[in-house]
Design a protein around this motif. Structure first.
Motif, short mmCIF file in Angstrom:
data_model
loop_
_atom_site.label_atom_id
_atom_site.label_comp_id
_atom_site.label_asym_id
_atom_site.label_seq_id
_atom_site.Cartn_x
_atom_site.Cartn_y
_atom_site.Cartn_z
N LEU A 183 0.82 -1.21 0.00
CA LEU A 183 0.00 0.00 0.00
C LEU A 183 0.85 1.26 0.00
O LEU A 183 0.45 2.30 -0.55
CB LEU A 183 -0.92 0.00 1.23
N LEU A 184 2.03 1.18 0.61
CA LEU A 184 2.91 2.34 0.73
C LEU A 184 3.78 2.54 -0.52
O LEU A 184 4.30 3.64 -0.74
CB LEU A 184 3.80 2.18 1.96
N ALA A 185 3.92 1.50 -1.32
CA ALA A 185 4.84 1.53 -2.46
C ALA A 185 4.60 2.70 -3.42
O ALA A 185 5.56 3.36 -3.83
CB ALA A 185 4.79 0.20 -3.21
N PRO A 186 3.34 3.01 -3.82
CA PRO A 186 3.15 4.14 -4.75
C PRO A 186 3.67 5.46 -4.20
O PRO A 186 4.31 6.23 -4.92
CB PRO A 186 1.62 4.17 -4.95
N ALA A 187 3.41 5.73 -2.92
CA ALA A 187 3.89 6.97 -2.31
C ALA A 187 5.42 6.98 -2.24
O ALA A 187 6.06 8.02 -2.48
CB ALA A 187 3.30 7.15 -0.93
N ALA A 188 6.01 5.83 -1.91
CA ALA A 188 7.47 5.75 -1.84
C ALA A 188 8.10 5.94 -3.23
O ALA A 188 9.15 6.58 -3.36
CB ALA A 188 7.88 4.41 -1.25
N ALA A 231 8.95 8.18 4.58
CA ALA A 231 10.18 7.53 5.03
C ALA A 231 10.01 6.91 6.40
O ALA A 231 10.47 5.79 6.66
CB ALA A 231 11.33 8.54 5.04
N LEU A 232 9.33 7.63 7.30
CA LEU A 232 9.08 7.08 8.64
C LEU A 232 8.29 5.78 8.55
O LEU A 232 8.63 4.78 9.19
CB LEU A 232 8.32 8.10 9.49
N LEU A 233 7.21 5.82 7.76
CA LEU A 233 6.36 4.63 7.63
C LEU A 233 7.11 3.50 6.93
O LEU A 233 6.98 2.33 7.31
CB LEU A 233 5.08 4.98 6.86
N GLY A 234 7.87 3.83 5.91
CA GLY A 234 8.60 2.80 5.17
C GLY A 234 9.59 2.06 6.04
O GLY A 234 9.66 0.82 6.01
N TRP A 235 10.35 2.79 6.84
CA TRP A 235 11.33 2.16 7.73
C TRP A 235 10.64 1.27 8.77
O TRP A 235 11.09 0.15 9.03
CB TRP A 235 12.16 3.23 8.43
N GLN A 236 9.55 1.79 9.36
CA GLN A 236 8.93 1.00 10.44
C GLN A 236 8.24 -0.24 9.89
O GLN A 236 8.25 -1.30 10.54
CB GLN A 236 7.96 1.86 11.25
#
Length: 287
Positions: free
Chosen positions: A52-57, A178-183
């Motif tokens: 779900l986070l991939a498009p934003a990243a 970045a915060l969400l991706g790392w966690q």
């Protein structure tokens, strides 16, 4: 008569929506720990979150390059640890009790602020911290007998979550993606490690779908809370996070037939009162 919603009201609405997402996620998590190992839950939830986070990243690759790797890794490890402790506590305790103990995190943050954030804590807030800890004891010791492992795990999880909040404060200005991706990545690694140790319970896609929904609920909750803090002052929206206790009591009763005892409710009242007083004192100290 038409009108527009004020930023303050919109911020409160977003905070309420975020708390609701987290509460529903917590209830779903408690239901799932009865059939899945914690490592399996963490891994599947995190993989769903990554998708779900991939498009934003993908749209913001520079966000990860600007983030300080050491601090990000430490914060992410704290998130992974508190997530595992939360699910472990849910396997022992009623939902409302775990949620109540976790609501003490702001009190832990205040207690640790002089050492980790170099922020002064006056005697009034110091007394509120002591009162909050008394509330934690009431909530974690509802039977008045020996303190069980579940309560100790919940307290440890609440403390770890407080360290996570402090680590997040020290990364102020870091892009949210970045915060969400790392966690999410750190939680996936911990989940994988636990799966290798605990094993994998065979399950079909339909059985794993509710586990994957935990990733969606977590991202939605974080998104709403971040939007709330962007729309309105923290002093206006943060107190509404305590509605999570009401959600915990209601969902615990409706879904699991758990009715919190008087000591748990008294502990919740003390924790909320202490947290709100600390927030009010912090607001009064601001210029």
């Amino acid at each position: 008569m038409g009108g527009t919603i004020s930023p303050r009201a919109a911020g409160i609405a977003c905070m309420l929506a975020g708390v609701a997402c987290f509460a529903l996620n917590d209830a779903l998590g408690k239901w799932l720990v009865g059939g899945f190992a914690i490592g399996q839950i963490l891994l599947v939830r995190s993989v769903a979150g990554m998708a779900l986070l991939a498009p934003a990243a993908w749209r913001a690759p520079g966000a990860f390059r600007r983030a300080p790797a050491g601090r990000m890794a430490g914060r992410a490890a704290l998130h992974a640890g508190e997530s595992a402790l939360f699910f472990l506590a849910l396997s022992f305790l009623p939902l409302a009790e775990v949620v109540t103990i976790y609501m003490a995190a702001p009190i832990w943050v205040t207690a640790l602020s002089p050492w980790l954030l170099r922020e002064a804590v006056g005697w009034r807030r110091g007394l509120a911290v002591l009162a909050g800890f008394a509330g934690v004891v009431l909530a974690a010791w509802p039977g008045g007998g020996a303190l069980g492992w579940g309560s100790l795990v919940a307290v440890a999880g609440s403390f770890t979550y407080a360290l996570f909040v402090i680590a997040t404060r020290r990364l102020a200005g870091t892009p949210v993606v970045a915060l969400l991706g790392w966690q999410v990545a750190a939680t996936a690694l911990l989940g994988l490690g636990l799966v290798l140790a605990q094993g994998w319970r065979p399950a079909g896609l339909l059985e794993l779908l509710p586990v994957a929904l935990l990733g969606l609920g977590s991202l939605l909750g974080n998104g709403f809370v971040n939007k709330a803090l962007a729309l309105a002052p923290a002093a206006a929206v943060v107190p509404w996070q305590y509605t999570g206790i009401l959600w915990g009591v209601a969902l615990g009763w409706l879904v699991f037939a758990d009715v919190p005892g008087p000591r748990t409710l008294a502990g919740a009242a003390v924790i909320v009162a202490a947290g709100l007083y600390i927030l009010a004192r912090e607001r009064a100290r601001q210029p």
